[in-house]
Design a protein around this motif. Structure first.
Motif, mmCIF file in Angstrom:
data_model
loop_
_atom_site.group_PDB
_atom_site.id
_atom_site.type_symbol
_atom_site.label_atom_id
_atom_site.label_comp_id
_atom_site.label_asym_id
_atom_site.label_seq_id
_atom_site.Cartn_x
_atom_site.Cartn_y
_atom_site.Cartn_z
ATOM 1 N N GLN A 191 -8.500 0.695 4.785
ATOM 2 C CA GLN A 191 -7.815 -0.161 3.822
ATOM 3 C C GLN A 191 -8.447 -0.059 2.433
ATOM 4 O O GLN A 191 -7.737 -0.066 1.415
ATOM 5 C CB GLN A 191 -7.830 -1.614 4.313
ATOM 6 N N LEU A 224 -6.689 1.830 -1.211
ATOM 7 C CA LEU A 224 -6.663 1.300 -2.577
ATOM 8 C C LEU A 224 -7.377 2.229 -3.553
ATOM 9 O O LEU A 224 -6.928 2.412 -4.689
ATOM 10 C CB LEU A 224 -7.323 -0.082 -2.617
ATOM 11 N N THR A 232 -3.759 5.745 3.802
ATOM 12 C CA THR A 232 -2.628 4.812 3.789
ATOM 13 C C THR A 232 -2.016 4.663 5.169
ATOM 14 O O THR A 232 -1.664 3.553 5.579
ATOM 15 C CB THR A 232 -1.562 5.293 2.788
ATOM 16 N N LEU A 245 0.829 -1.206 0.000
ATOM 17 C CA LEU A 245 0.000 0.000 0.000
ATOM 18 C C LEU A 245 0.866 1.260 0.000
ATOM 19 O O LEU A 245 0.529 2.263 -0.647
ATOM 20 C CB LEU A 245 -0.923 -0.001 1.220
#
Length: 274
Positions: free
Chosen positions: A247, A251, A223, A159
């Motif tokens: 999370q 993305l 992040t 990530l």
């Protein structure tokens, strides 16, 4: 006498052509760093210095809600901040090449239109991976640990690199647009508020409502929260939608930036005046 001009490659041949050209540009950028190692080393050591300042000078006065070690709380934020601040090196280098006419000379060569920006992207990602490795080693040295297993730790690293990759393309586009030193310097100054206006050092809940909302929805905050969860490190928590789905947002935000800035960067490169 007629001179035959070969037709441009198509299909897989075109893809191999573009990848080969991009790798040549990557090698050129890496060679610059090899000839000027001081700049590369300073770029790696500066975030380490910031970690030492926060961990040993300010860490004793920081209290984490719900308890927890401050250094474990700090390091995911510092990893993300290192990825965000890497955008400065990207748009500075791209802008310098464009201003000196290097980019125009590349455009005059029989090479894939995407090779220059792609090569810069690969080189900067290698640089960022090295910087992240140095930061993780620094974190381990000051007492940071991950607690959710190697799979979750690798996902967190992924990530972080995804955020850097997305911001890299934003940096390439901005570097192609801003072709003078004054504009680049102004943009460098603006990067810092964006990095600090997040949940890295302070909880958005403690900020004025409008400012906390901006910090909560900052791509960097997503992040940071996601990596804290994946590493098993303490965080601020929060009951907002963004905090509860960190999370997912870690993305979505980079993916959105990539969808916007990759085509903009290639198109801007193709339209540069010769």
């Amino acid at each position: 006498m007629t001179i035959a001009i070969p037709a441009p490659p198509r299909g897989l041949a075109r893809l191999r052509w573009a990848l080969a050209d991009a790798w040549v540009i990557t090698g050129r950028d890496l060679a610059h760093w090899a000839r000027q190692p001081a700049q590369f080393v300073i770029g790696l050591l500066f975030p380490v210095m910031v970690v030492l300042i926060f961990a040993y000078m300010f860490g004793g006065g920081m209290v984490i809600p719900g308890g927890g070690d401050y250094r474990e709380f700090l390091m995911p934020g510092m990893y993300a901040m290192t990825m965000v601040f890497g955008i400065e090196a990207t748009f500075t280098a791209v802008s310098a090449d464009a201003a000196r006419g290097v980019t125009d000379r590349f455009r005059s060569l029989p090479m894939a239109p995407s090779a220059v920006v792609t090569g810069r992207g690969v080189a900067d990602m290698l640089n960022s991976a090295a910087g992240l490795a140095v930061m993780i080693a620094c974190g381990l040295a000051v007492g940071w640990r991950w607690h959710e297993g190697p799979g979750a730790a690798l996902a967190a690293v992924g990530l972080l690199l995804l955020l850097r990759f997305a911001l890299l393309w934003a940096g390439i586009y901005l570097g192609l647009v801003l072709r003078n030193a004054e504009a680049v310097m102004a943009l460098q100054i603006l990067v810092w508020p964006v990095g600090f206006l997040s949940n890295t050092f302070a909880s958005p809940a403690t900020m004025p409502g409008w400012l906390g909302a901006i910090a909560e929805w900052n791509p960097m905050s997503a992040t940071v929260s996601a990596t804290r969860e994946l590493f098993g490190n303490p965080g601020w928590g929060g009951d907002t939608w963004a905090a509860q789905h960190a999370q997912l947002m870690a993305l979505v935000w980079p993916s959105l930036l990539l969808v916007i800035f990759i085509p903009l960067s290639v198109r801007r490169y193709q339209r540069l005046s010769s």
